[in-house]
Design a protein around this motif. Structure first.
Motif, PDB file in Angstrom:
ATOM      1  N   UNK A 186      -3.481  -6.512  -5.106  1.00 36.43           N
ATOM      2  CA  UNK A 186      -2.825  -5.206  -4.419  1.00 36.43           C
ATOM      3  C   UNK A 186      -3.947  -4.241  -4.390  1.00 36.43           C
ATOM      4  N   UNK A 187      -3.994  -3.837  -2.965  1.00 29.60           N
ATOM      5  CA  UNK A 187      -4.836  -2.612  -2.590  1.00 29.60           C
ATOM      6  C   UNK A 187      -4.233  -1.337  -2.306  1.00 29.60           C
ATOM      7  N   UNK A 188      -3.463  -0.514  -3.195  1.00 28.82           N
ATOM      8  CA  UNK A 188      -2.561   0.364  -2.870  1.00 28.82           C
ATOM      9  C   UNK A 188      -2.835   1.669  -2.040  1.00 28.82           C
ATOM     10  N   UNK A 189      -4.189   1.659  -2.067  1.00 31.18           N
ATOM     11  CA  UNK A 189      -4.845   3.074  -1.621  1.00 31.18           C
ATOM     12  C   UNK A 189      -5.543   2.537  -0.091  1.00 31.18           C
ATOM     13  N   UNK A 190      -5.308   1.459   0.217  1.00 32.23           N
ATOM     14  CA  UNK A 190      -6.014   0.805   1.818  1.00 32.23           C
ATOM     15  C   UNK A 190      -5.141   1.618   2.742  1.00 32.23           C
ATOM     16  N   UNK A 222      -7.974   3.578   2.900  1.00 33.32           N
ATOM     17  CA  UNK A 222      -9.140   4.372   2.111  1.00 33.32           C
ATOM     18  C   UNK A 222      -9.980   3.756   1.534  1.00 33.32           C
ATOM     19  N   UNK A 223      -9.694   2.875   0.763  1.00 36.76           N
ATOM     20  CA  UNK A 223     -10.323   2.093  -0.043  1.00 36.76           C
ATOM     21  C   UNK A 223      -9.810   0.552  -0.330  1.00 36.76           C
ATOM     22  N   UNK A 224     -10.567  -0.201  -0.724  1.00 36.55           N
ATOM     23  CA  UNK A 224     -10.260  -1.907  -1.111  1.00 36.55           C
ATOM     24  C   UNK A 224      -9.940  -1.788  -2.562  1.00 36.55           C
ATOM     25  N   UNK A 225     -10.576  -0.570  -3.433  1.00 39.27           N
ATOM     26  CA  UNK A 225     -10.275  -0.962  -4.691  1.00 39.27           C
ATOM     27  C   UNK A 225      -8.916  -0.766  -5.075  1.00 39.27           C
ATOM     28  N   UNK A 226      -8.884  -1.193  -6.454  1.00 33.84           N
ATOM     29  CA  UNK A 226      -7.308  -1.036  -7.219  1.00 33.84           C
ATOM     30  C   UNK A 226      -7.528  -0.431  -8.491  1.00 33.84           C
ATOM     31  N   UNK A 227      -7.686   0.827  -8.592  1.00 32.47           N
ATOM     32  CA  UNK A 227      -8.128   1.505  -9.916  1.00 32.47           C
ATOM     33  C   UNK A 227      -6.779   1.338 -10.705  1.00 32.47           C
ATOM     34  N   UNK A 228      -5.636   1.021 -10.322  1.00 30.92           N
ATOM     35  CA  UNK A 228      -4.356   1.088 -11.193  1.00 30.92           C
ATOM     36  C   UNK A 228      -4.357  -0.300 -11.702  1.00 30.92           C
ATOM     37  N   UNK A 229      -5.068  -1.377 -11.397  1.00 25.84           N
ATOM     38  CA  UNK A 229      -4.951  -2.684 -11.970  1.00 25.84           C
ATOM     39  C   UNK A 229      -5.221  -2.538 -13.565  1.00 25.84           C
ATOM     40  N   UNK A 230      -4.043  -2.975 -14.347  1.00 28.52           N
ATOM     41  CA  UNK A 230      -4.487  -2.819 -15.674  1.00 28.52           C
ATOM     42  C   UNK A 230      -4.404  -1.615 -16.640  1.00 28.52           C
ATOM     43  N   UNK A 249       0.805  -1.155   0.015  1.00 29.48           N
ATOM     44  CA  UNK A 249       0.035   0.085  -0.196  1.00 29.48           C
ATOM     45  C   UNK A 249       0.869   1.255  -0.121  1.00 29.48           C
ATOM     46  N   UNK A 250       0.280   2.172  -0.400  1.00 25.00           N
ATOM     47  CA  UNK A 250       1.139   3.654  -0.566  1.00 25.00           C
ATOM     48  C   UNK A 250       1.787   3.903   0.972  1.00 25.00           C
ATOM     49  N   UNK A 251       0.598   3.745   1.964  1.00 28.13           N
ATOM     50  CA  UNK A 251       0.960   4.254   3.146  1.00 28.13           C
ATOM     51  C   UNK A 251       2.281   3.303   3.889  1.00 28.13           C
ATOM     52  N   UNK A 252       2.120   1.959   3.790  1.00 24.42           N
ATOM     53  CA  UNK A 252       2.987   1.027   4.483  1.00 24.42           C
ATOM     54  C   UNK A 252       4.340   0.852   3.630  1.00 24.42           C
TER      55      UNK A 252
END
Length: 119
Positions: free
Chosen positions: A72-76, A78-86, A7-10
């Motif tokens: 991967x959930x990079x914005x967790x 905040x959200x469980x979505x991964x808008x970056x995938x693909x 995640x971006x945070x961790x």
């Protein structure tokens, strides 16, 4: 573990910790050798660039893995979505990484050449 660390945070926190470790261990193990060499590596183990490099590495690693891996959930949290995938096709992403590596290596080689006083 993969989902939590990417995640971006961790990822950013882990990167800063790794950067601090790079600075501390590097200065203790290689400080005198690098200082004598008088090269661009003399700045490799300074704290500020090590922290900055660790932070950028942690964030960019999370970004790239977010594009490559569906789990991967990079914005967790905040959200469980991964808008970056693909967002970028894998062959194009791999090519971009290779090109960035080649450009970075050329940049470092040029900097070393320039610092050696060769014009």
């Amino acid at each position: 573990m993969h989902r939590t660390l990417h995640t971006f945070l961790v990822g950013g926190v882990v990167g800063v910790v790794v950067g601090a470790g790079n600075s501390i261990v590097g200065r203790r193990c290689f400080g005198s050798t690098v200082a004598r060499a008088g090269s661009v590596l003399q700045y490799e183990f300074h704290l500020r660039p090590s922290l900055w490099g660790g932070l950028m590495g942690g964030l960019l690693h999370s970004l790239l893995d977010g594009i490559m891996h569906a789990d991967i959930r990079p914005f967790r949290p905040l959200t469980q979505a991964n808008p970056l995938y693909g967002a970028v096709a894998l062959p194009a992403l791999h090519l971009a990484c290779i090109l960035c590596g080649v450009i970075g290596a050329a940049w470092l080689a040029q900097a070393r050449y320039w610092r050696a006083g060769v014009t």
